[in-house]
Write a protein that holds these residues in place. Structure first.
Motif, PDB file in Angstrom:
ATOM      1  N   ASP A 162     -42.100 -48.779  62.298  1.00 48.25           N
ATOM      2  CA  ASP A 162     -41.519 -47.904  63.318  1.00 48.25           C
ATOM      3  C   ASP A 162     -41.832 -48.513  64.673  1.00 48.25           C
ATOM      4  N   ALA A 163     -40.992 -49.454  65.096  1.00 50.15           N
ATOM      5  CA  ALA A 163     -41.202 -50.166  66.348  1.00 50.15           C
ATOM      6  C   ALA A 163     -40.598 -49.440  67.542  1.00 50.15           C
ATOM      7  N   ASP A 164     -40.084 -48.228  67.322  1.00 53.18           N
ATOM      8  CA  ASP A 164     -39.590 -47.409  68.430  1.00 53.18           C
ATOM      9  C   ASP A 164     -40.812 -46.823  69.134  1.00 53.18           C
ATOM     10  N   ILE A 165     -41.457 -47.672  69.937  1.00 49.43           N
ATOM     11  CA  ILE A 165     -42.774 -47.367  70.496  1.00 49.43           C
ATOM     12  C   ILE A 165     -42.786 -46.047  71.257  1.00 49.43           C
ATOM     13  N   TYR A 166     -41.742 -45.779  72.023  1.00 45.71           N
ATOM     14  CA  TYR A 166     -41.754 -44.602  72.891  1.00 45.71           C
ATOM     15  C   TYR A 166     -41.271 -43.331  72.199  1.00 45.71           C
ATOM     16  N   GLY A 167     -40.574 -43.467  71.086  1.00 42.26           N
ATOM     17  CA  GLY A 167     -40.073 -42.283  70.381  1.00 42.26           C
ATOM     18  C   GLY A 167     -40.203 -42.426  68.886  1.00 42.26           C
ATOM     19  N   PRO A 168     -41.431 -42.598  68.375  1.00 45.38           N
ATOM     20  CA  PRO A 168     -41.603 -42.825  66.931  1.00 45.38           C
ATOM     21  C   PRO A 168     -41.276 -41.575  66.118  1.00 45.38           C
ATOM     22  N   SER A 169     -40.410 -41.716  65.147  1.00 48.91           N
ATOM     23  CA  SER A 169     -39.997 -40.566  64.331  1.00 48.91           C
ATOM     24  C   SER A 169     -40.148 -40.823  62.835  1.00 48.91           C
ATOM     25  N   GLN A 170     -40.531 -42.034  62.445  1.00 48.90           N
ATOM     26  CA  GLN A 170     -40.600 -42.339  61.021  1.00 48.90           C
ATOM     27  C   GLN A 170     -41.657 -41.540  60.259  1.00 48.90           C
ATOM     28  N   PRO A 171     -42.807 -41.184  60.849  1.00 47.18           N
ATOM     29  CA  PRO A 171     -43.737 -40.353  60.078  1.00 47.18           C
ATOM     30  C   PRO A 171     -43.100 -39.050  59.591  1.00 47.18           C
ATOM     31  N   ARG A 172     -42.239 -38.436  60.396  1.00 43.86           N
ATOM     32  CA  ARG A 172     -41.546 -37.220  59.965  1.00 43.86           C
ATOM     33  C   ARG A 172     -40.490 -37.551  58.915  1.00 43.86           C
ATOM     34  N   LEU A 173     -39.700 -38.578  59.164  1.00 42.90           N
ATOM     35  CA  LEU A 173     -38.628 -38.922  58.238  1.00 42.90           C
ATOM     36  C   LEU A 173     -39.166 -39.331  56.872  1.00 42.90           C
ATOM     37  N   MET A 174     -40.337 -39.997  56.859  1.00 40.39           N
ATOM     38  CA  MET A 174     -40.875 -40.541  55.612  1.00 40.39           C
ATOM     39  C   MET A 174     -41.976 -39.666  55.022  1.00 40.39           C
ATOM     40  N   ALA A 175     -42.088 -38.434  55.497  1.00 45.67           N
ATOM     41  CA  ALA A 175     -43.076 -37.486  54.967  1.00 45.67           C
ATOM     42  C   ALA A 175     -44.487 -38.055  55.018  1.00 45.67           C
ATOM     43  N   ALA A 176     -44.828 -38.700  56.152  1.00 42.60           N
ATOM     44  CA  ALA A 176     -46.149 -39.311  56.300  1.00 42.60           C
ATOM     45  C   ALA A 176     -46.877 -38.787  57.533  1.00 42.60           C
ATOM     46  N   GLU A 177     -46.484 -37.613  58.022  1.00 46.85           N
ATOM     47  CA  GLU A 177     -47.157 -37.037  59.174  1.00 46.85           C
ATOM     48  C   GLU A 177     -48.600 -36.681  58.806  1.00 46.85           C
ATOM     49  N   GLY A 178     -49.496 -36.876  59.762  1.00 48.96           N
ATOM     50  CA  GLY A 178     -50.889 -36.534  59.539  1.00 48.96           C
ATOM     51  C   GLY A 178     -51.709 -37.633  58.889  1.00 48.96           C
ATOM     52  N   THR A 179     -51.088 -38.724  58.495  1.00 54.05           N
ATOM     53  CA  THR A 179     -51.812 -39.851  57.913  1.00 54.05           C
ATOM     54  C   THR A 179     -51.983 -40.934  58.967  1.00 54.05           C
ATOM     55  N   LYS A 180     -53.154 -41.533  59.014  1.00 57.51           N
ATOM     56  CA  LYS A 180     -53.437 -42.554  60.010  1.00 57.51           C
ATOM     57  C   LYS A 180     -53.855 -43.849  59.319  1.00 57.51           C
ATOM     58  N   PRO A 181     -53.329 -44.975  59.765  1.00 61.16           N
ATOM     59  CA  PRO A 181     -53.733 -46.254  59.163  1.00 61.16           C
ATOM     60  C   PRO A 181     -55.133 -46.644  59.618  1.00 61.16           C
ATOM     61  N   VAL A 182     -55.815 -47.408  58.806  1.00 57.17           N
ATOM     62  CA  VAL A 182     -57.109 -47.955  59.174  1.00 57.17           C
ATOM     63  C   VAL A 182     -56.957 -49.458  59.329  1.00 57.17           C
ATOM     64  N   ALA A 183     -57.903 -50.065  60.013  1.00 52.15           N
ATOM     65  CA  ALA A 183     -57.875 -51.512  60.218  1.00 52.15           C
ATOM     66  C   ALA A 183     -58.928 -52.171  59.345  1.00 52.15           C
ATOM     67  N   HIS A 184     -58.560 -53.318  58.796  1.00 53.62           N
ATOM     68  CA  HIS A 184     -59.500 -54.114  57.991  1.00 53.62           C
ATOM     69  C   HIS A 184     -59.316 -55.568  58.374  1.00 53.62           C
ATOM     70  N   ASP A 185     -60.417 -56.199  58.741  1.00 56.55           N
ATOM     71  CA  ASP A 185     -60.368 -57.593  59.197  1.00 56.55           C
ATOM     72  C   ASP A 185     -59.370 -57.769  60.330  1.00 56.55           C
ATOM     73  N   GLY A 186     -59.307 -56.779  61.214  1.00 53.99           N
ATOM     74  CA  GLY A 186     -58.444 -56.872  62.378  1.00 53.99           C
ATOM     75  C   GLY A 186     -56.987 -56.576  62.124  1.00 53.99           C
ATOM     76  N   LYS A 187     -56.637 -56.172  60.908  1.00 53.44           N
ATOM     77  CA  LYS A 187     -55.239 -55.876  60.593  1.00 53.44           C
ATOM     78  C   LYS A 187     -55.086 -54.416  60.172  1.00 53.44           C
ATOM     79  N   LEU A 188     -54.011 -53.788  60.654  1.00 55.30           N
ATOM     80  CA  LEU A 188     -53.718 -52.424  60.248  1.00 55.30           C
ATOM     81  C   LEU A 188     -53.244 -52.404  58.795  1.00 55.30           C
ATOM     82  N   GLN A 189     -53.700 -51.407  58.067  1.00 57.88           N
ATOM     83  CA  GLN A 189     -53.282 -51.234  56.678  1.00 57.88           C
ATOM     84  C   GLN A 189     -52.157 -50.193  56.635  1.00 57.88           C
ATOM     85  N   PRO A 190     -50.950 -50.556  56.224  1.00 58.94           N
ATOM     86  CA  PRO A 190     -49.848 -49.586  56.165  1.00 58.94           C
ATOM     87  C   PRO A 190     -50.210 -48.395  55.284  1.00 58.94           C
TER      88      PRO A 190
END
Length: 316
Positions: free
Chosen positions: A108-136
């Motif tokens: 979701d590269a729409d930085i200013y208006g991200p809507s994919q968490p709602r569309l993909m039923a992933a609201e409320g979930t946050k990625p974590v980082a490992h070895d400097g990389k975000l985990q989808p």
């Protein structure tokens, strides 16, 4: 049995042919190929290899983890202006491509208006980082997701200047996508800093342009097409969204935004026309509820578009 043979047998039992072993006296050096493994699986295998190599008589174990870069293809979904359904198409395209057999990730590269968490039923979930990389984060549709909407507070404005937004895009695209062979990038509308950074640094394999049939939207769509053309990014095709409305009450059909404008523009510009997405209450309500229509077995709207994109990817 010689010490090196013991170490090789023990490591092969947990890593198979992924591990190459060299012994210098009582010191073991191991090169571990982690190609295609996610961060968690990679860490577990490395730990297992270290434990297996730590045989009696081995005084030191060194493990170097390597991974070949997967030939991952980036597909940019763009529009000249906002409000034309670009994010809805991105979500459904990613799901339809996954249903067709591709290993797809969604950015979701729409930085200013991200809507994919709602569309993909992933609201409320946050990625974590490992070895400097975000985990989808996983979604119910088998398409892992990274979105700025997962990194900031809900309903909070993202008031960033261009360099900050471009840097955020880089973190999303460079996340730990594991075995994904295709990334669908839902870009912001327009032709600004984020789009320029994306085409210059990340070089997508191709771009899909979304527009409504009306003339004003098509003027902006042509600008987006021109941006990609000047950057040498192939245009996979043009999609006409909100193409016709069927009243759910009377069954009457109308074209509030016109009809056929995007197809005519595609013909004029000599680029493929990928299809139409109708303006329907069903698509709107399903999207708002985090149930993209492409996930349904009876999808006849997005699957044909994805089939054309899949064929294009096979040739690219």
């Amino acid at each position: 049995m010689a010490l090196i043979d013991e170490v090789k047998a023990a490591v092969a039992a947990v890593a198979g042919k992924r591990a190459a072993i060299r012994m210098e006296g009582t010191k073991a050096g191991i090169v571990l190929d982690a190609t295609g493994l996610g961060a968690g699986a990679r860490d577990r295998m490395e730990a297992d290899v270290r434990a297996a190599a730590g045989r009696p008589g081995v005084t030191e174990v060194r493990v170097v983890v390597t991974a070949e870069r997967i030939g991952r293809k980036l597909i940019a979904v763009a529009s000249g202006k906002g409000g034309v359904g670009k994010s809805t198409l991105s979500a459904n395209l990613a799901i339809a491509l996954a249903r067709a057999g591709r290993r797809v990730g969604l950015v979701d590269a729409d930085i200013y208006g991200p809507s994919q968490p709602r569309l993909m039923a992933a609201e409320g979930t946050k990625p974590v980082a490992h070895d400097g990389k975000l985990q989808p984060v996983p979604t119910p549709y088998g398409v892992p997701l990274l979105s700025m909407g997962q990194l900031v507070e809900a309903d909070r404005a993202i008031a960033w200047r261009g360099p900050m937004a471009a840097g955020a895009l880089g973190q999303l695209v460079d996340g730990d996508w594991g075995a994904s062979d295709t990334l669908v990038l839902d870009l912001p509308p327009g032709t600004g800093d984020v789009q320029l950074t994306m085409v210059q640094k990340h070089r997508p394999a191709g771009a899909i342009i979304v527009s409504t049939p009306q003339d004003l939207a098509l003027i902006d769509a042509r600008r987006a097409i021109d941006l990609f053309a000047k950057a040498g990014i192939p245009i996979i095709g043009l999609v006409e969204n909100m193409a016709g409305y069927c009243c759910p009450h009377c069954g009457g059909f109308s074209d509030p935004f016109g009809l056929g404008g995007a197809e005519a523009a595609a013909n004029d510009l000599d680029i493929p026309f990928l299809g139409r997405v109708p303006l329907t209450v069903a698509i709107r309500t399903a999207s708002d509820a985090g149930r993209p229509p492409a996930a349904e077995a009876d999808d006849t709207v997005f699957a044909p578009i994805a089939a054309q994109v899949n064929a294009w990817l096979a040739r690219a």
